[in-house]
Design an enzyme around this catalytic site. Structure first.
Site, PDB file in Angstrom:
ATOM      1  CG  ASN B 186      -8.697  13.994-103.361  1.00 39.53           C
ATOM      2  OD1 ASN B 186      -7.697  13.349-103.148  1.00 39.53           O
ATOM      3  ND2 ASN B 186      -8.761  15.310-103.240  1.00 39.53           N
ATOM      4  CD  GLU B 221      -9.845  21.541-106.176  1.00 34.16           C
ATOM      5  OE1 GLU B 221      -9.494  21.650-104.983  1.00 34.16           O
ATOM      6  OE2 GLU B 221     -11.029  21.359-106.535  1.00 34.16           O
TER       7      GLU B 221
END
Ligand SMILES: [Mg+2]
Lengths: 107, 316
Positions: B186, B221
């Protein structure tokens, strides 16, 4: 509208102009003698429950096939039966009227 | 998989003892794009409702043997039929009967003899409302980003699958997966890339899993998969297939991404317990091991023997 006191002419379906519908109207008419027999049998043995059941079904279905006068007569008989107890003589006129109409139904 | 079924013809089930009514409705509604199912008594009606899951039931009140009220109760007591909308169709016009029908769960009430236009409108309205209700129900269970089942759904489903497996003495496997180095990914490539990887992993799951497997987004996630009727070796193969497919996946919009995931697999609860929490703990422990053993791998809980059933206690 058919006048119940008038001459006993045939009662035609209000929906007979719908050509597609003729087939199921015909079936409904073909079953009428059975229903009349069921009503008469129930009457003979004073079976109020059976009378009510046939009248109830006629009330529900007849208008859909274009026989609203039959539906009305059946509704009146069904209602009268509720207050008739075991004494069927008080609903003789309503019974006769329904039988008369049912017997005259044609496509 | 939580994908909306393709639009198929709504099924209309008519439960009425009168053949005249069946013929009339079949005729009058023949152009409504409905599929007709006919039942002439209550028992037949309830059975057809369970087996065919109609979009709508038209129910006659006045039937011999078992009447419409009792039928209604049976439909609303059964989990398979409880949410099918019912329009009561009856020659009985008393307000008491109408109230009672609504109290038992009817969506609508139409008196016989019916006006066919009105009935048609009410049928379409009932089908529309029930579609919306289903959609809302579905939305509340589906993860918006990935289209997988969400955690709330997972919690419910794991409990029911565990109960089912133990009742029928069947295998069950649970796989917890976590994308590797997701925070770094990210930070390096940005949140759109992170979202793309989450969606891509969901695609991998959908592709690699079998129709009856239950892939869920557990949060962030983390993903979790329930594998019904699956023993440890099969489950390991499935997890390995997913792991390999993700590793091999290309990311056209982000060519520098190389995404992998770690997997913790269990076919038993921790310490031989059979509750959902113990199963999740066992899978989580294996996931932790997979992470520590270098990531991008599958670790399997060695609790019960590989032919052990879901309810078997931990082997020594
Ligand atoms: Mg009936």
């Amino acid at each position: 509208m058919t006048d119940p006191k008038g001459p006993a002419g045939p009662i035609r379906s209000e929906m007979s102009s719908d050509a597609d519908m003729l087939e199921i109207i015909q079936m409904f008419v073909d079953e009428m003698p059975e229903r009349v027999a069921a009503l008469e049998d129930a009457w003979r043995v004073h079976d109020t429950e059976a009378l009510t059941r046939v009248a109830h079904q006629l009330k529900g279905a007849s208008p859909g096939y274009g026989y609203s006068s039959v539906g009305d007569a059946a509704a009146i008989l069904e209602r009268s039966l509720k207050s008739a107890d075991q004494d069927l003589s008080s609903v003789q006129a309503q019974f006769d009227h329904l039988i008369d109409l049912c017997s005259r139904v044609v496509v | 998989m939580p994908h909306t079924k393709e639009q198929q013809k709504p099924i209309l089930l008519l439960i009425d003892d009168s053949p005249s009514i069946h013929r009339l409705l079949a005729f009058k509604l023949k152009n409504e794009g409905l599929e007709f199912l006919a039942a002439f008594d209550s028992t037949e009606g309830v059975e057809l409702a369970q087996s065919h899951q109609p979009s709508l039931i038209l129910l006659d009140l006045n039937m011999p043997v078992v009447d419409g009220f009792q039928t209604m109760r049976a439909l609303k007591e059964c989990s398979q039929t409880i949410s099918i909308p019912v329009i009561v169709l009856s020659g009985t016009t008393s307000p008491e009967d109408k109230v009672r029908a609504f109290e038992l769960g009817a969506m609508d009430f139409v008196c016989k003899p019916f006006d066919i236009h009105e009935l048609r409108a009410r049928i379409n309205s009932a089908i529309r409302i029930s579609r919306l209700m289903k959609m809302l129900e579905m939305r509340a269970q589906v993860d918006g980003l990935t289209g997988l089942w969400n955690r709330a759904y997972f919690n419910e489903r794991l409990a029911s699958e565990l109960a089912e497996a133990s009742r029928n003495n069947k295998h069950l496997a649970l796989v917890l997966c976590d994308l590797d180095h997701f925070k770094k990914l990210n930070d390096t490539f940005g949140h759109p890339a992170g979202d793309a990887v989450l969606q891509g992993f969901a695609e991998v799951l959908t592709t690699e899993l079998r129709a009856y497997d239950i892939p869920c987004r557990y949060g962030g996630e983390e993903f979790v998969i329930i594998l019904p009727d699956t023993d440890r070796d099969e489950a390991r193969q499935v997890a390995e297939r997913i792991r390999a497919a993700l590793e091999a996946k290309g990311w056209p919009k982000f060519p520098d991404i190389h995404a992998t995931a770690s997997f913790g697999l269990t076919t038993a609860g921790l310490a031989g317990k059979d509750d959902p929490a113990s199963w999740i703990q066992a899978a989580d422990q294996m996931l932790y091991q997979a992470k520590h053993a270098g990531r991008n791998r599958v670790e399997v809980f060695s609790g019960p023997p590989s032919d052990g059933k879901a309810h078997l206690a931990l082997a020594s």
